[in-house]
Design a protein around this motif. Structure first.
Motif, PDB file in Angstrom:
ATOM      1  N   ALA A 370       0.836  -1.194   0.000  1.00 39.39           N
ATOM      2  CA  ALA A 370       0.000   0.000   0.000  1.00 39.39           C
ATOM      3  C   ALA A 370       0.870   1.243   0.000  1.00 39.39           C
ATOM      4  CB  ALA A 370      -0.902  -0.008   1.235  1.00 39.39           C
ATOM      5  N   ASN A 371       0.375   2.320  -0.606  1.00 36.60           N
ATOM      6  CA  ASN A 371       1.084   3.607  -0.667  1.00 36.60           C
ATOM      7  C   ASN A 371       2.460   3.470  -1.290  1.00 36.60           C
ATOM      8  OD1 ASN A 371      -1.038   4.932   0.521  1.00 36.60           O
ATOM      9  ND2 ASN A 371      -0.264   4.512   2.583  1.00 36.60           N
ATOM     10  N   SER A 416      -5.339   0.124  12.840  1.00 36.26           N
ATOM     11  CA  SER A 416      -5.507   0.434  11.413  1.00 36.26           C
ATOM     12  C   SER A 416      -4.696  -0.540  10.567  1.00 36.26           C
ATOM     13  CB  SER A 416      -5.077   1.876  11.128  1.00 36.26           C
ATOM     14  OG  SER A 416      -3.688   1.997  11.338  1.00 36.26           O
ATOM     15  N   TYR A 418      -4.115  -1.683   5.998  1.00 35.80           N
ATOM     16  CA  TYR A 418      -4.550  -1.583   4.600  1.00 35.80           C
ATOM     17  C   TYR A 418      -4.918  -2.976   4.119  1.00 35.80           C
ATOM     18  CZ  TYR A 418      -2.955   3.226   4.259  1.00 35.80           C
ATOM     19  OH  TYR A 418      -2.820   4.565   4.434  1.00 35.80           O
ATOM     20  N   ARG A 420      -6.529  -5.221   0.502  1.00 37.26           N
ATOM     21  CA  ARG A 420      -7.159  -5.301  -0.823  1.00 37.26           C
ATOM     22  C   ARG A 420      -7.356  -6.773  -1.131  1.00 37.26           C
ATOM     23  NH1 ARG A 420      -2.560  -3.731  -5.387  1.00 37.26           N
ATOM     24  NH2 ARG A 420      -1.047  -5.352  -4.811  1.00 37.26           N
ATOM     25  N   TRP A 451      -6.057  -0.898  -2.806  1.00 38.69           N
ATOM     26  CA  TRP A 451      -5.686  -0.740  -1.389  1.00 38.69           C
ATOM     27  C   TRP A 451      -6.628   0.252  -0.721  1.00 38.69           C
ATOM     28  CZ3 TRP A 451      -3.006  -4.037   1.080  1.00 38.69           C
ATOM     29  CH2 TRP A 451      -1.940  -4.709   0.500  1.00 38.69           C
ATOM     30  N   GLN A 452      -7.035  -0.122   0.425  1.00 34.09           N
ATOM     31  CA  GLN A 452      -7.922   0.763   1.178  1.00 34.09           C
ATOM     32  C   GLN A 452      -7.562   0.680   2.649  1.00 34.09           C
ATOM     33  OE1 GLN A 452     -12.091   0.004   0.446  1.00 34.09           O
ATOM     34  NE2 GLN A 452     -12.712   1.519   1.987  1.00 34.09           N
ATOM     35  N   LYS A 453      -7.562   1.862   3.312  1.00 39.18           N
ATOM     36  CA  LYS A 453      -7.201   1.875   4.736  1.00 39.18           C
ATOM     37  C   LYS A 453      -8.447   1.639   5.593  1.00 39.18           C
ATOM     38  CE  LYS A 453      -4.661   4.469   8.205  1.00 39.18           C
ATOM     39  NZ  LYS A 453      -4.067   5.739   8.618  1.00 39.18           N
ATOM     40  N   HIS A 454      -8.280   0.781   6.597  1.00 42.30           N
ATOM     41  CA  HIS A 454      -9.376   0.535   7.549  1.00 42.30           C
ATOM     42  C   HIS A 454      -8.894   0.947   8.931  1.00 42.30           C
ATOM     43  CE1 HIS A 454     -11.577  -1.748   4.506  1.00 42.30           C
ATOM     44  NE2 HIS A 454     -10.371  -2.231   4.159  1.00 42.30           N
ATOM     45  N   GLU A 455      -9.735   1.680   9.621  1.00 38.47           N
ATOM     46  CA  GLU A 455      -9.294   2.261  10.879  1.00 38.47           C
ATOM     47  C   GLU A 455     -10.408   2.113  11.919  1.00 38.47           C
ATOM     48  OE1 GLU A 455      -6.615   5.869  10.604  1.00 38.47           O
ATOM     49  OE2 GLU A 455      -8.392   6.685  11.614  1.00 38.47           O
ATOM     50  N   ASP A 488       0.840  -2.688   6.343  1.00 41.24           N
ATOM     51  CA  ASP A 488       0.930  -1.565   7.277  1.00 41.24           C
ATOM     52  C   ASP A 488      -0.096  -1.676   8.420  1.00 41.24           C
ATOM     53  OD1 ASP A 488       2.194   0.655   8.188  1.00 41.24           O
ATOM     54  OD2 ASP A 488       0.885   2.052   7.097  1.00 41.24           O
TER      55      ASP A 488
END
Lengths: 492, 300
Positions: A370-371, A416, A418, A420, A451-455, A488
């Motif tokens: 990710a990123n 948190s 990431y 996908r 990719w998506q961040k989950h928090e 991450d």
């Protein structure tokens, strides 16, 4: 005329004994007291523990509710027996008459306390019979005995609280006011609903109530709590008893009732010696050493695992709170070519074979995190039927071997990561617990193609015990093949 | 051995601003029945409470068998019957008697007591199934069961029918004959007259007078005359036969020691005199009056 005849010791003892007998008969013959105090705990247990528990295959619930309703049963006789009766008899003159008559010192209190304990003993035996027969709860004789003593002696703090309330309120108002203490305390101490599913604020409030401490002792006895805290719980219960007892005696003394006779200090001294003896007895014999605790715990655990959908092994006893989490927030970023984490055992893929299931999972490091980071972890596998709650995924044990380690994450704020993957719905699982094994915290997320961040904010996740985290997992529970990547992962 | 079983000496007791006992002296002698009389609020209950050790005096000395009454050894020699007490209704009479008998070193045999007090037909009945009078009889039994040397009886015959009252009086006389001492508080003048060796009259926290029933009777020779007349109250108040006069609506309430001459004069002055009632003054009323006179004498 004769001069004063001394009271023979034998007659004095039999006066105390007769007083206890009369007090028991009085309560036994008062249906408004006897029926609810005896019947409700047993009825609730049959309903929650047996009908909704063991008869639905949830043996764990039959066990936990057995311990908790014993505590519930210990509350009623003391609170109502002392609270309502003391308020009424204080108002209606019986207490005054008894004080003018040569009733032996302390006999009134002793008789009432014994009455309450006798009622609790009956409740405890009834519950045990129900649990062992209808509930098929596997209890050792040692556990039954321990619970019997915890319940019976556990009537005392509630006697003291009831006594204090009975010294304050009017006879007419007392049942309502005592119910106002009784039912919320039972609820907020986790006797009906596990504390873990309540908001964090209420969980933090629970140790205020004596019923909570007694419940923890009872749960530890059946292997659903932490036996190491027994001393603290006993101390709290003894302290509550003493505090309310002294408050009540003081209050009654202010209204002219010498409940302890003409020499209250002498009576208190005697009571202190007896209480110290009981505490010593409970520490040595009743609560036992740690080794017996864990044996009992293991004995009780065998039957109790089908209920929960945990992929982790059932673990009961452990240290009181987890090891404090290290300052770094990062758990894993997979950029150094491994699935290791700065602390704990790294991320590991797992199916549910250890539960007798057939689901599988494997992991491999992949490029393109990710990123724009270097690496990520891909987990692939298949969820197949074979156990009650099939599942597979990746798991992180923050502290040491999975059967023991607990980590205290209360200083952290945010979880948190990431993700996908194949677009399916996945679950973040947080397994925590001791003294009680908590139901797992489960949070849904979707592994979208990008990719998506989950928090998640920890303070909003009350259903986990963040002081004692055992495992964090990312898993699939729907049947079929799955594929997703993680990167991450942070808890900071 | 001391002949005084219980005593209050120079006792003061205050509840907030109210002085319940104000330098009160009383002693109970062996073998006597002392009747404590006085209007409501005179301090009778306070005096008894102190003797039973239910309260402590602010000042003065309280003794029961030469001990403080809080000592259980002193109270093992007394029996108590209180006026307002609710005993546990689910217990039978026999159970109640047995329980209280257990508090004493040498109580009466419960069966013998049941027989003596003619409680046989209610002995195994629950207390809450009894009539008011039967309850009082059981309470008397509880006061007696410990074979006390001194009994405190507060209005023992309230709610009893004539027969039951006579029976209770008979037992009380027997007990006195056997050497038991009794402190009786009552509103019934007849009860004090029928039983008391000595009467102590209280008012406003003080002992007004004490003596034999005959001595006291002199104080209560006064009568209450109540009537409707068109004579003015002030005129009648001035007559020498009239001790006091009060108007209640249109009725005159006259206290007098000479009812007959007073009535003759009233008829002479007002032939239309109507609705006459003459009654002996209640003991309590008489002594309230007495204390009024005492107080006035003290002032002048």
């Amino acid at each position: 005329m004769s001069t004063a005849t001394a009271m023979p010791a034998g007659r004095l003892w039999s006066a105390y004994f007769r007083e206890i007998r009369c007090e028991f008969l009085k309560s036994w013959r008062t249906p408004a007291f006897a029926v609810p105090t005896l019947f409700f705990p047993v009825m609730f247990y049959v309903l929650f523990g047996i009908f909704l528990g063991s008869m639905r295959g949830n043996a764990d619930q039959a066990l936990i509710t057995f311990a908790n309703f014993g505590v519930f049963g210990a509350m009623g006789p003391g609170l109502f027996g002392f609270g309502v009766s003391l308020a009424i008899e204080r108002e209606q003159g019986l207490l005054t008459l008894k004080q003018a008559l040569p009733q032996p010192p302390g006999a009134y209190l002793l008789a009432r306390a014994c009455m309450a304990m006798l009622f609790v003993a009956v409740i405890s035996v009834l519950l045990t019979v129900m649990a062992v027969t209808l509930g098929e709860v596997p209890l050792t004789f040692g556990q039954m005995t321990q619970l019997f003593f915890i319940d019976t002696l556990g009537a005392l703090p509630f006697c003291a609280i009831g006594m204090y309330m009975g010294s304050l309120v009017s006879g007419q108002a007392s049942p309502a006011i005592i119910n106002f203490v009784f039912l919320p305390m039972a609820f907020l101490s986790g006797l009906f609903i596990p504390l873990q599913v309540m908001p964090v604020m209420l969980q933090k409030l629970a140790p205020v109530f004596p019923a909570y401490h007694q419940s923890q002792l009872a749960l530890a006895t059946v292997g659903r709590g932490n036996a190491d805290d027994a001393g603290m719980h006993v101390a709290v219960l003894a302290g509550v008893t003493l505090l309310f007892f002294l408050l009540a005696v003081k209050r009654m003394h202010g209204s002219g009732f010498r409940l302890l006779g003409a020499h209250p200090k002498r009576a208190l001294g005697t009571a202190a010696v007896v209480a110290a003896g009981l505490v010593a007895l409970s520490f040595s014999g009743v609560f036992g050493g740690k080794s017996t605790e864990s044996e009992d715990a293991n004995a009780a655990t065998g039957a109790g695992s089908a209920a929960t959908d945990t992929p982790a092994p059932s673990v009961e006893a452990g240290p009181p709170a987890g090891v404090p989490a290290p300052p770094e927030g990062l758990i894993a970023n997979f950029d150094a070519g491994s699935a290791q984490s700065p602390y704990g055992i790294g991320i590991q893929a797992n199916g549910d074979q250890f539960q007798g299931g057939k689901s599988t999972a494997s992991q491999q490091l992949v490029e393109g995190g990710a990123n724009g980071s270097k690496g990520a972890l891909e987990i692939t596998g298949e969820v197949r039927p074979g156990t009650q709650y099939p599942s597979a995924g990746a798991f992180f044990f923050p502290e040491g071997p999975p059967t023991e380690g607990l980590m205290d994450y209360t200083k952290k704020k945010t979880l948190s990561f990431y993700a996908r993957g194949d677009g399916k719905q996945y679950t973040v699982l947080v397994l925590s617990g001791t003294p009680v094994r908590m139901p797992p915290l489960m949070l849904g997320f979707t592994a979208s193609p990008e990719w998506q961040k989950h928090e998640f904010q920890i303070e909003n996740l009350g259903a986990a015990d963040w002081q004692r985290v055992r495992l964090i997992g990312w898993m699939q529970t729907t049947q079929g093949a799955f594929q997703f990547q993680l990167d991450d992962i942070r808890l900071e | 051995m001391s002949n005084t079983l219980a005593s209050l000496t120079g006792v003061r007791k205050r509840y907030g601003k109210i002085t319940a006992l104000d330098g009160f002296d009383l002693s109970v002698k062996r073998g006597e029945l002392l009747s404590l009389l006085g209007p409501n609020g005179a301090g009778k209950s306070t005096a008894i409470s102190l003797l039973l050790g239910l309260q402590s005096a602010d000042q003065g000395e309280v003794r029961l068998f030469d001990r403080p009454p809080q000592e259980i050894d002193a109270r093992r020699r007394i029996g108590v019957m209180m006026q307002e007490v609710a005993l546990p209704g689910v217990m039978t009479c026999r159970e109640l008697l047995e329980q209280v008998a257990g508090y004493y070193p040498l109580p009466y045999e419960v069966d013998a007591l049941i027989h003596r007090l003619a409680l046989g037909n209610i002995a195994s009945r629950r207390y809450d199934k009894l009539s008011g009078g039967q309850k009082r009889q059981v309470q008397f039994g509880l006061a007696l069961v410990g074979r006390p040397e001194l009994m405190f009886l507060d209005e023992p015959t309230v709610g009893l029918d004539v027969q039951a009252r006579e029976a209770l009086w008979r037992v009380i006389r027997e007990l006195l004959h056997e050497g038991c001492s009794i402190v009786l508080t009552t509103h019934y003048l007849e009860e004090a007259e029928a039983l008391a060796d000595r009467v102590a009259v209280m008012a406003r926290g003080k002992l007004v007078t004490s003596g034999s029933v005959d001595e006291i009777r002199a104080h209560v020779s006064r009568k209450q005359v109540s009537l409707v007349s068109k004579l003015s109250a002030d005129t009648v108040r001035g007559w020498p036969e009239v001790l006091s006069l009060a108007m209640e609506r249109d009725r005159m309430q006259i206290t007098t020691r000479a009812a007959e001459p007073l009535l003759q004069r009233l008829f002479r002055e007002d032939p239309q005199l109507a609705d006459i009632e003459v009654r002996r003054a209640g003991l309590a009323e008489a002594f309230t009056e007495l204390t009024n006179e005492n107080t006035q004498e003290a002032r002048s």
